[in-house]
Design an enzyme around this catalytic site. Sequence first.
Site, short mmCIF file in Angstrom:
data_model
loop_
_atom_site.label_atom_id
_atom_site.label_comp_id
_atom_site.label_asym_id
_atom_site.label_seq_id
_atom_site.Cartn_x
_atom_site.Cartn_y
_atom_site.Cartn_z
N LYS A 17 0.87 -1.18 0.00
CA LYS A 17 0.00 0.00 0.00
C LYS A 17 0.91 1.23 0.00
CE LYS A 17 -3.82 -0.11 2.33
NZ LYS A 17 -4.83 -0.13 3.40
N TYR A 96 7.58 -2.82 24.69
CA TYR A 96 8.25 -4.10 24.41
C TYR A 96 9.56 -4.18 25.18
CZ TYR A 96 6.19 -7.26 20.93
OH TYR A 96 5.44 -8.22 20.30
N ASP A 105 4.92 -2.35 11.41
CA ASP A 105 3.53 -2.01 11.10
C ASP A 105 2.73 -1.75 12.37
OD1 ASP A 105 3.88 -4.71 11.76
OD2 ASP A 105 2.17 -5.37 10.57
#
Length: 263
Positions: A17, A96, A105
């Site tokens: 995209k 994280y 993403d």
Amino acid sequence: MNGVRHLLLDGGNTRLKWAWCHERQHLQPAQVVDYAALQAQPPWRADPAPLEIWGSCVTGAQQRALVEQACRACWPEVPIHWVVPQADAAGVHNGYLDPTQLGPDRWLSLLAARRLHAGDALVVSAGTALTIDALTAAGQFLGGVIAPGLQLILEALAGGTARLARRPGQYVAFPQTTGDALYSGALQAMAGAVQQQARLMQQRGQTPVCLLSGGDASLLAPLLTLQVRQVDGLVLEGLLSLLQADRGQPLAEIPLQDRQSSS
């Protein structure tokens, strides 16, 4: 529209995209292209060169190299930057344990959610995989889960059960055919995973709005009892967030072609 332009890329598992961004403010509607078509006819081949190319890529090195080749075939000198998740960027703190291990993403979708919604958010992408990430109103990424997307669930059922290898049907509340049962069960499993993560946030005292994107978003949205805001192109919106943020820290890695030539 004239002025400084950036080309923004969202390399997913199955398709690419892309969208033009003007003056770090105006994001044009996204377009989609299959990886196989990139080399023969890059969709941006007739467009003027951008200042820079910024992208996210979650697929393999071969497809990422195809994207770079398609860009360099048109503009050999334009820098290409692939985003690497950081500990902090654009108002989001990455929870994280190793921030760089978070998928780019997912990271960019969190940055977009922070800019588009001021409160607690459940950032959901319903694509090849189903990702469900929790973001507080203060910009803290709590963590998230990854589950199979709709097609992966259906393929697993067809491949792992001898009597279920048949064409899925449509969604109904109480299926009375095997095809409908397969399709409805897959969607309900996805909805249940989203609802469970919402409940876990609610137990912490948060009231998340679901920011939903991905190719199967419109199928999943009606099954959710949360407040849902469907956003097309969250990853591209996240790239725009990075362009608008302070770029005093490294946010991207060297393109594959440059890295290989310098090794």
